[in-house]
Motif scaffolding. Structure first.
Motif, short mmCIF file in Angstrom:
data_model
loop_
_atom_site.label_atom_id
_atom_site.label_comp_id
_atom_site.label_asym_id
_atom_site.label_seq_id
_atom_site.Cartn_x
_atom_site.Cartn_y
_atom_site.Cartn_z
N GLU B 154 21.38 -3.13 25.74
CA GLU B 154 21.90 -1.82 26.15
C GLU B 154 21.75 -0.79 25.04
O GLU B 154 21.50 0.36 25.30
N GLY B 155 21.95 -1.23 23.80
CA GLY B 155 21.97 -0.26 22.70
C GLY B 155 20.60 0.17 22.24
O GLY B 155 20.46 1.10 21.46
N LEU B 156 19.56 -0.50 22.75
CA LEU B 156 18.21 -0.29 22.22
C LEU B 156 17.70 1.14 22.45
O LEU B 156 17.15 1.75 21.55
N ALA B 157 17.92 1.66 23.65
CA ALA B 157 17.39 3.00 23.96
C ALA B 157 18.00 4.03 23.01
O ALA B 157 17.31 4.91 22.49
N GLY B 158 19.31 3.88 22.75
CA GLY B 158 20.01 4.82 21.85
C GLY B 158 19.44 4.76 20.46
O GLY B 158 19.22 5.78 19.79
N LEU B 159 19.15 3.53 20.01
CA LEU B 159 18.61 3.36 18.65
C LEU B 159 17.22 3.99 18.55
O LEU B 159 16.90 4.66 17.57
N GLN B 160 16.41 3.81 19.60
CA GLN B 160 15.07 4.40 19.55
C GLN B 160 15.13 5.92 19.49
O GLN B 160 14.34 6.55 18.80
N ARG B 161 16.13 6.48 20.24
CA ARG B 161 16.28 7.94 20.19
C ARG B 161 16.60 8.40 18.77
O ARG B 161 16.07 9.36 18.25
N THR B 162 17.50 7.64 18.12
CA THR B 162 17.90 8.01 16.74
C THR B 162 16.69 7.95 15.82
O THR B 162 16.50 8.85 14.99
N LYS B 167 12.50 10.52 12.51
CA LYS B 167 11.06 10.72 12.28
C LYS B 167 10.73 12.21 12.32
O LYS B 167 9.98 12.73 11.51
N LYS B 168 11.34 12.92 13.28
CA LYS B 168 11.03 14.34 13.44
C LYS B 168 11.61 15.16 12.29
O LYS B 168 10.96 16.04 11.75
N ARG B 169 12.85 14.85 11.91
CA ARG B 169 13.55 15.72 10.96
C ARG B 169 13.44 15.27 9.50
O ARG B 169 13.51 16.10 8.60
N LEU B 170 13.39 13.96 9.26
CA LEU B 170 13.53 13.52 7.86
C LEU B 170 12.31 12.77 7.34
O LEU B 170 12.01 12.81 6.16
#
Ligand SMILES: Nc1ncnc2c1ncn2[C@@H]1O[C@H](COP(=O)(O)OP(=O)(O)OP(=O)(O)O)[C@@H](O)[C@H]1O
Ligand SMILES: Nc1ncnc2c1ncn2[C@@H]1O[C@H](COP(=O)(O)OP(=O)(O)OP(=O)(O)O)[C@@H](O)[C@H]1O
Ligand SMILES: [Mg+2]
Ligand SMILES: [Mg+2]
Lengths: 254, 254
Positions: B154-162, B167-170
């Protein structure tokens, strides 16, 4: 009575205990509320609620835009309501830093709820950040789920120190209701070693009920229901009912 | 190459992978460093180091009072050094909030270390706070240990978003090296369901090596050593050696 399920060690059974102990208390006809304070929302999904569809959840209450009664909803278990979580809670850790009396935000919003609910459980994230501190400051008691593993045992002393600090600085009434041994595997010598060590060091601070490793406990969340609705005859369901009655017996509620 | 072991879900095998993969890389004679960035200090104790005796650890480096070379120590495995943790690290989450470029503190202190070490692993705590963000901002790749359980999936999608946000910001160079399935139990249908689901959704982003549930992996930390020094013939030791060679084969280092 407000009871937090807390342990900064991850994966020790906090959510599994929150979901199944609250359901077992409800089956014993105790008016019960379960609060999901973890941005992972595992307790919320453990009752089949999809956080994507929620327009009102615990994050709104913590930042003050909604009241508890606006977010509380029924579960499929009579006598059991839930205050669901949402991933937005991740932001609350930082946002609460600037709040007034930031450790007592949850305590304030729970005032008065003890008239409606005999038991209020709070599922905590695996950390000692502001969300868990808010839960401990708002609780009468804390249950420490402890996996029968070496790393879990190692972290226990640190957790006890933290609870002592919270008791001294934020909540003098906080007591440790007990250490709950979880995922006990009788084929595995390590489980017995941990059981012996914990009972030796903490004596009457350990629940007599021990939760066995039981596949029905890990399957039931994928069906969105507590184990007693998924497979009432399983050892998992039985052990959490035993735990509920052990708590009720010591509290005197029959 | 700097590799973070990250997943906000608790108890999925981040530490067990950090300890045993780094030891397996060292056995393949790759100069390896393991950094413990978790205030629980499980990686540190997994190598038999008692944090109470440490006067120099990763917290000092993050707040700028010591350099990396002052805290790095040898382990019992040749080719493997460790930068140990200490519970003081709990304070770093809040103290780093006011630091300049607070997400890049770790990245800056790791500069130059890649000349000494071919592989640098970072064990993260079970949260997405500043410590884990620092690790992801400092890494070339991230390995996501995933327990073969419903809540972990369940938590995988959230982690990928993070990770996409990081990747985009830092850190535009950050890539997901792979999802590593852990505690796979062939007696348990749920393990196969998770394995199928993950391979269907993430395709080549999943390591071929799957780590089985193996009691030697949970016993070895209580002896303060990686599993290949505790029981080299165990399925646990074998699977982490397989993982090391799968990584070495794809990277071209033989
Ligand atoms: N007694 C048990 N038998 C078998 N599996 C269990 C048992 N208790 C928990 N599990 C499974 O182990 C995993 C970890 O449990 P759980 O998620 O409840 O722990 P947690 O402490 O809430 O984790 P986190 O630290 O991430 O919040 C879950 O996948 C759960 O389904
Ligand atoms: N493959 C395995 N077989 C058996 N036990 C395992 C396996 N991998 C990990 N464990 C045990 O499961 C528990 C959780 O693993 P571990 O501590 O490595 O997870 P983690 O993700 O680092 O936890 P945390 O989120 O608290 O940092 C530990 O007690 C560990 O010994
Ligand atoms: Mg949980
Ligand atoms: Mg860990």
């Amino acid at each position: 009575m407000v009871i937090a399920l807390a342990n900064q060690k991850g994966g020790v059974g906090k959510t599994t205990t929150a979901v199944n102990l609250s359901a077992s208390m409800a089956v014993a006809e105790q008016r019960t509320l379960i609060i999901d304070l973890d941005p992972q929302c595992n307790t919320t999904s453990g009752f089949g609620i999809n956080y994507n569809g929620l327009y009102a959840h615990i994050y709104h209450v913590l930042i003050g835009t909604k009241q508890m009664k606006e977010i509380i909803r029924k579960t499929q278990v009579p006598f059991l309501d839930i205050a669901p979580a949402h991933p937005d809670l991740i932001g609350a850790e930082v946002e609460l830093l600037d709040a007034e009396e930031r450790e007592f935000v949850l305590r304030k919003v729970l005032e008065g709820l003890s008239e409606t609910y005999t038991y209020i459980f709070i599922d905590c994230p695996p950390s000692l950040g502001l969300l868990t501190i808010n839960a401990l400051a708002a609780s009468d008691s804390v249950i420490i789920p402890l996996q029968c593993e070496y790393f879990a045992l190692e972290g226990l002393a640190g957790l006890q120190r933290t609870i002592t600090i919270i008791k001294k600085r934020l909540n003098p009434d906080l007591n440790i209701m007990g250490i709950l041994l979880t995922m006990f595997d009788k084929r595995n010598n390590l489980s017995f070693r941990v059981w012996e060590e914990v009972n030796k060091c903490f004596n009457e601070g350990v629940f007599k009920t021990v939760i066995p490793r039981n596949v029905k406990l890990s399957e039931s969340p994928s069906y969105g229901k507590p184990v007693l609705l998924y497979d009432i005859s399983s050892k998992g369901a039985e052990s959490y009912l035993d735990l509920a009655f052990e708590i009720l017996d010591t509290k005197g509620d029959k």
